[in-house]
Design a protein around this motif. Structure first.
Motif, PDB file in Angstrom:
ATOM      1  N   ASP A   1       0.835  -1.206   0.000  1.00  0.00           N
ATOM      2  CA  ASP A   1       0.000   0.000   0.000  1.00  0.00           C
ATOM      3  C   ASP A   1       0.869   1.255   0.000  1.00  0.00           C
ATOM      4  O   ASP A   1       0.581   2.230  -0.702  1.00  0.00           O
ATOM      5  CB  ASP A   1      -0.926   0.007   1.215  1.00  0.00           C
ATOM      6  CG  ASP A   1      -2.052  -1.023   1.107  1.00  0.00           C
ATOM      7  OD1 ASP A   1      -2.232  -1.582   0.000  1.00  0.00           O
ATOM      8  OD2 ASP A   1      -2.724  -1.268   2.122  1.00  0.00           O
ATOM      9  N   GLY A   2       1.933   1.222   0.774  1.00  0.00           N
ATOM     10  CA  GLY A   2       2.814   2.388   0.857  1.00  0.00           C
ATOM     11  C   GLY A   2       3.585   2.637  -0.420  1.00  0.00           C
ATOM     12  O   GLY A   2       3.878   3.792  -0.761  1.00  0.00           O
ATOM     13  N   LEU A   3       3.899   1.568  -1.148  1.00  0.00           N
ATOM     14  CA  LEU A   3       4.709   1.692  -2.363  1.00  0.00           C
ATOM     15  C   LEU A   3       3.876   1.646  -3.633  1.00  0.00           C
ATOM     16  O   LEU A   3       4.418   1.748  -4.740  1.00  0.00           O
ATOM     17  CB  LEU A   3       5.765   0.578  -2.405  1.00  0.00           C
ATOM     18  CG  LEU A   3       6.759   0.542  -1.235  1.00  0.00           C
ATOM     19  CD1 LEU A   3       7.777  -0.574  -1.444  1.00  0.00           C
ATOM     20  CD2 LEU A   3       7.474   1.874  -1.084  1.00  0.00           C
ATOM     21  N   GLY A   4       2.562   1.469  -3.498  1.00  0.00           N
ATOM     22  CA  GLY A   4       1.702   1.473  -4.674  1.00  0.00           C
ATOM     23  C   GLY A   4       1.782   0.210  -5.496  1.00  0.00           C
ATOM     24  O   GLY A   4       1.671   0.258  -6.719  1.00  0.00           O
ATOM     25  N   GLY A   5       1.963  -0.934  -4.854  1.00  0.00           N
ATOM     26  CA  GLY A   5       2.003  -2.207  -5.563  1.00  0.00           C
ATOM     27  C   GLY A   5       3.029  -3.135  -4.954  1.00  0.00           C
ATOM     28  O   GLY A   5       3.766  -2.756  -4.037  1.00  0.00           O
ATOM     29  N   ASP A   6       3.075  -4.381  -5.468  1.00  0.00           N
ATOM     30  CA  ASP A   6       3.988  -5.380  -4.892  1.00  0.00           C
ATOM     31  C   ASP A   6       5.212  -5.631  -5.757  1.00  0.00           C
ATOM     32  O   ASP A   6       5.874  -6.662  -5.615  1.00  0.00           O
ATOM     33  CB  ASP A   6       3.243  -6.688  -4.620  1.00  0.00           C
ATOM     34  CG  ASP A   6       2.649  -7.305  -5.884  1.00  0.00           C
ATOM     35  OD1 ASP A   6       2.878  -6.752  -6.983  1.00  0.00           O
ATOM     36  OD2 ASP A   6       1.961  -8.340  -5.769  1.00  0.00           O
ATOM     37  N   GLY A   7       5.558  -4.681  -6.621  1.00  0.00           N
ATOM     38  CA  GLY A   7       6.764  -4.840  -7.439  1.00  0.00           C
ATOM     39  C   GLY A   7       8.033  -4.929  -6.619  1.00  0.00           C
ATOM     40  O   GLY A   7       9.052  -5.441  -7.100  1.00  0.00           O
ATOM     41  N   TRP A   8       7.996  -4.469  -5.369  1.00  0.00           N
ATOM     42  CA  TRP A   8       9.167  -4.531  -4.483  1.00  0.00           C
ATOM     43  C   TRP A   8       9.609  -5.959  -4.197  1.00  0.00           C
ATOM     44  O   TRP A   8      10.777  -6.183  -3.842  1.00  0.00           O
ATOM     45  CB  TRP A   8       8.878  -3.799  -3.178  1.00  0.00           C
ATOM     46  CG  TRP A   8       7.690  -4.329  -2.427  1.00  0.00           C
ATOM     47  CD1 TRP A   8       6.377  -4.003  -2.603  1.00  0.00           C
ATOM     48  CD2 TRP A   8       7.711  -5.308  -1.376  1.00  0.00           C
ATOM     49  NE1 TRP A   8       5.573  -4.704  -1.741  1.00  0.00           N
ATOM     50  CE2 TRP A   8       6.361  -5.502  -0.962  1.00  0.00           C
ATOM     51  CE3 TRP A   8       8.718  -6.016  -0.734  1.00  0.00           C
ATOM     52  CZ2 TRP A   8       6.013  -6.385   0.045  1.00  0.00           C
ATOM     53  CZ3 TRP A   8       8.378  -6.902   0.282  1.00  0.00           C
ATOM     54  CH2 TRP A   8       7.044  -7.080   0.668  1.00  0.00           C
ATOM     55  N   LEU A   9       8.707  -6.929  -4.367  1.00  0.00           N
ATOM     56  CA  LEU A   9       9.075  -8.319  -4.087  1.00  0.00           C
ATOM     57  C   LEU A   9      10.141  -8.825  -5.048  1.00  0.00           C
ATOM     58  O   LEU A   9      10.849  -9.793  -4.752  1.00  0.00           O
ATOM     59  CB  LEU A   9       7.836  -9.216  -4.144  1.00  0.00           C
ATOM     60  CG  LEU A   9       6.883  -9.100  -2.954  1.00  0.00           C
ATOM     61  CD1 LEU A   9       5.573  -9.808  -3.240  1.00  0.00           C
ATOM     62  CD2 LEU A   9       7.532  -9.640  -1.680  1.00  0.00           C
ATOM     63  N   ASN A  10      10.269  -8.223  -6.218  1.00  0.00           N
ATOM     64  CA  ASN A  10      11.335  -8.554  -7.164  1.00  0.00           C
ATOM     65  C   ASN A  10      12.400  -7.472  -7.229  1.00  0.00           C
ATOM     66  O   ASN A  10      13.358  -7.596  -7.983  1.00  0.00           O
ATOM     67  CB  ASN A  10      10.759  -8.769  -8.567  1.00  0.00           C
ATOM     68  CG  ASN A  10      10.250 -10.168  -8.767  1.00  0.00           C
ATOM     69  OD1 ASN A  10       9.248 -10.538  -8.171  1.00  0.00           O
ATOM     70  ND2 ASN A  10      10.921 -10.954  -9.590  1.00  0.00           N
ATOM     71  N   ASP A  11      12.222  -6.403  -6.482  1.00  0.00           N
ATOM     72  CA  ASP A  11      13.176  -5.293  -6.485  1.00  0.00           C
ATOM     73  C   ASP A  11      13.195  -4.706  -5.085  1.00  0.00           C
ATOM     74  O   ASP A  11      12.587  -3.680  -4.810  1.00  0.00           O
ATOM     75  CB  ASP A  11      12.753  -4.250  -7.533  1.00  0.00           C
ATOM     76  CG  ASP A  11      13.738  -3.088  -7.620  1.00  0.00           C
ATOM     77  OD1 ASP A  11      14.809  -3.158  -6.985  1.00  0.00           O
ATOM     78  OD2 ASP A  11      13.419  -2.093  -8.306  1.00  0.00           O
TER      79      ASP A  11
END
Length: 815
Positions: free
Chosen positions: A496-506
């Motif tokens: 929610d804070g980052l606007g999506g779950d793309g952080w799981l690969n980055d």
């Protein structure tokens, strides 16, 4: 014919992606593969049918992965490891296949919930601690980064052991993890390999180097493989696991017919003992020999399989090292070096120099320790009996190597003696770490300090000879496993804070959370997640400071230092029951090796102290001590999200890296620790102000020993330390623990008493920070935000670029 045309041409249907498709496949698995019906299906039937349905979807991706990799003919990474601590598979594979919601819907007609079914998923008993968990994270990240790779290991029947507590002490029982079968693996009996032991060697006429090995005993290595999917990619690699089997001739029918039932199967039992348990007890000669057998079994089976794979697309042996990189995960698979030489020289008839050039360019070695006792050695007489040809090859390798040392350091006899692969002090032993350095292209440590100390102390002579060979690759962990799956509440807050779950690969994107660390609403939500996780853990008051020390029990990790702190808190509260005490829950978890009696004494004392505190009405409201038994990945996934304080208190200079410290910091726990292993890098990334530092550094610890360390001096001048140790010696905690106190006062190998006062002072700073709710939450958020570096994806990228020199092979998505 194209990929889709080929599948349609042989009558394979495409697996559907709708809820109806998934449900039909689940019911088909239930009816045709489990042989039962909706009406009569048990919960385990439903679990296995669901596992098979999810596995089919991953197998489809696996087929496309194999086709793409075969067409590309890349350089492959082969990861040899004695351990793979994979964790439970169902939830991860639902996530990686994107079928979690479909599964929940499909189970409804069976009257089952997904949560109920997930509870039946048993994690494979293929590992013990950090070594196996790192291996699991790395093969996950290799698939996620589209690196063509195969992990090789042993398919242990019983894993390490299940730990229970009896009268406060550790009890071990067999971990029969596959009692109900394992729906995630594919047996491949047609790919069996034959492995030899014992026997003798014979010269080959016309060749001064080649020999013929005539084994005195053979066993079969039967493989199975498990799928290793990448996240948000089409790549699915495999981990191939070997299980020991007796040959057809190992069952003696005539003895069985004569009523000699045990004797009839004794050869089969002896063969199958090789893959029964992880790390057989090595306190006996037979146990030590079984360990060496186990290591060679893994290496022999794996190398034959690697060569088979190479020859599917290649013919010229000079291309072997260009198409193959074999990473040795610690010294356990080091016998692969002489085994590859044996295969190339004796079986494929290459000359020695050519074979040695290929071998050295094929292997890389990860060293995971600084402890002398963990740098594996084997008696020469055992090698000579069990692997006679390999000892001959090791002697030849050593002869050529020592000539190289002499050429670089003429006349330095001491250096030659120190560097020899064969240790000559007392009993002659094969030094496996030396063999691993000599026979590989690259050697890496697993944290900056660890790699520095390898170069400057443990392996300094080799670093002087080959400085470019030594590298550092700091360990990392899988954010998919240790945030997304272990801590779904925090994962949702981050997304929610980052606007999506793309952080799981980055994972570097976590840095964007820094801007939210001062947002009151975000901080409140962060706190509510931590509290909910503590309620789920149910280890103590969810509003108390949850102080966690979860790791393998070893004296250098200093669970005894944490325990001295607990005893001191106990004394302080009793002396001042009306003080303004911060409620604290101290949670220990971890296993001690069965023969490591000193570590077992610490476990028993922890539980005795816990019982004493729980029974004390004055202390119990403020302090609780919990020992969570049978620590494994599944339990870690419950504890780590609930932790407020991460105890990383090993003696500086002893911990290679650690990955538990990374998992805890990534989940927002604040670290109290020494400058040891990866703690140094964690502190550098999260900021000194967000890390609680205490104790001697590695060089101060070494100086303390050199200058003469006397633990009783600390005991005599520190009243609280003296009170804690005197209480143990007086039997205040159920009459147990005197062995622990005697060890600390008599020798204190890991300088526990030297760091005691610094540690207590640092814990007071912890309490000051905890009292400021907003300060603590801000520090917690920043720990998570600044830990992106500790992703296993970054670790794999470092290996790929600097050691393996491999490139991704993306797998095309289906339309």
């Amino acid at each position: 014919m194209g990929r889709m045309d080929l599948r349609q041409g042989i009558g394979l249907r495409r697996l559907g992606s709708t809820a109806d498709d998934f449900q039909q496949d689940l019911l088909s698995s239930l009816y045709y593969r489990k042989g039962t019906t909706v009406e009569s299906a048990s919960a385990r039937d439903a679990y296995e049918a669901l596992a098979l349905t999810v596995r089919d979807r991953l197998a489809d991706r696996r087929a496309r992965t194999a086709a793409a990799q075969f067409a590309h003919n890349p350089r492959w990474v082969y990861y040899l490891s004695a351990e793979y601590l994979l964790g439970a598979q169902l939830e991860q594979n639902l996530l990686y296949s994107g079928t979690g919601d479909l599964a929940a819907q499909a189970l409804k007609p069976l009257g089952r919930s997904l949560e109920e079914i997930e509870d039946l998923d048993v994690e494979p008993g293929l590992g013990n601690g950090g070594l196996g968990r790192l291996a699991a994270c790395l093969i996950d990240s290799m698939a996620t980064r589209d690196i063509p790779a195969v992990g090789y290991g042993i398919r242990y029947d019983f894993g390490i052991f299940k730990q229970s507590l009896e009268d406060g002490g550790q009890a071990e029982r067999a971990d029969d993890w596959a009692f109900h079968g394992n729906p995630w693996e594919f047996p491949a009996p047609d790919d069996r390999q034959t492995v030899g032991f014992y026997g003798h060697t014979e010269p080959v006429p016309g060749s001064p180097v080649r020999k013929r090995w005539v084994p005195g005993e053979t066993v079969l290595g039967e493989p199975s493989h498990m799928l290793v999917p990448g996240y948000n990619t089409e790549t699915v690699n495999i981990v191939r696991l070997w299980r020991a089997r007796g040959s057809e001739a190992s069952f003696d029918l005539s003895r069985f017919s004569a009523g000699q039932y045990a004797e009839a199967v004794q050869e089969a039992v002896r063969a199958e003992n090789i893959s029964k348990v992880l790390y057989p007890d090595d306190s006996t000669e037979l146990g030590r020999e079984l360990r060496l057998k186990q290591q060679y079994f893994l290496c022999s089976c794996s190398l034959r399989d690697i060569i088979r794979r190479f020859r599917l697309r290649n013919e010229n042996w000079d291309d072997f090292a260009d198409k193959t990189i074999i990473q040795l995960n610690d010294t356990h698979p080091t016998v692969a070096i002489p085994e590859l030489m044996r295969l190339l020289v004796d079986e494929y008839e290459l000359d020695w120099d050519r074979a040695w050039s290929i071998t050295r360019r094929t292997f890389a070695y990860t060293c995971h320790t600084l402890l002398p006792e963990a740098l594996e050695t084997w008696p020469v007489h055992m090698f000579e009996r069990l692997l006679p040809r390999h000892l001959e090859i090791i002697y030849l390798i050593n002869m050529h190597f020592l000539r190289e040392v002499e050429a670089h350091f003429p006349g330095d006899a001491d250096r030659i003696r120190r560097m020899s692969i064969i240790g000559e002090n007392g009993e002659r032993r094969v030094r496996m770490a030396h063999l691993a350095v000599v026979g590989t292209e690259a050697v890496n440590g697993v944290a900056e300090l660890h790699s520095k100390l390898l170069r400057e102390t443990v392996l300094q002579d080799f670093a002087d000879l080959w400085p470019a060979k030594f590298q550092n690759v700091t360990n990392g962990i899988s954010p998919r496993r240790f945030i997304r799956l272990a801590n779904p509440r925090l994962s949702e807050v981050i997304s929610d804070g980052l606007g999506g779950d793309g952080w799981l690969n980055d994972l570097d994107r976590l840095a964007e959370l820094e801007s939210l660390a001062d947002d009151p609403a975000f901080r409140e939500r962060w706190r509510s997640v931590k509290r909910a996780n503590k309620v789920d853990l149910a280890a103590g008051d969810p509003d108390s400071l949850t102080d966690v020390m979860i790791k393998r029990f070893h004296e250098y990790k200093r669970q005894q230092l944490k325990l001295l702190h607990v005893i001191t808190m106990y004394h302080r509260i009793r002396e001042n029951p009306n003080g303004d005490w911060i409620p604290r829950t101290v949670l220990f978890a971890g296993k001690a090796a069965p023969a490591y009696h000193a570590a077992k004494h610490i476990i028993r004392l922890i539980n005795a102290v816990a019982a004493t505190i729980a029974a004390d009405p004055v202390v119990a409201p403020h302090l609780r001590v919990v020992f969570a038994e049978n620590y494994n990945v599944t339990l870690a996934e419950r504890i780590i999200p609930a932790a407020d304080l991460s105890e990383q208190i090993s003696l500086a200079g002893k911990e290679a890296s650690g990955t538990g410290n990374m998992k805890l910091a990534l989940n927002g726990a604040l670290t109290i620790g020494t400058l040891d292993g990866a703690n140094i890098e964690i502190r550098a990334h999260v900021g000194e102000e967000n890390f609680f530092l205490f104790g001697l550094d590695a060089f101060q610890a070494a100086e303390a020993r050199i200058n003469g360390y006397h633990p009783r001096e600390h005991y005599e001048r520190d009243a609280e330390l003296r009170a804690a140790l005197d209480a143990i010696n007086a039997g205040a905690f159920g009459g147990v623990g005197r062995e622990v106190a005697e060890s600390l006062l008599g020798w204190d190998e890991y300088l526990t008493l030297a760091d005691y006062r610094s540690y207590l002072d640092c814990q007071e700073e912890v309490e000051r920070a905890w009292r400021d709710r907003d300060r603590w939450t801000r520090m917690s958020i920043l720990n998570t935000a600044r830990c992106g570096f500790f992703s296993a994806d970054r670790t794999v990228a470092d290996y790929a670029a600097r050691i393996w020199r491999v490139a991704p092979v993306p797998v095309p998505r289906e339309d």
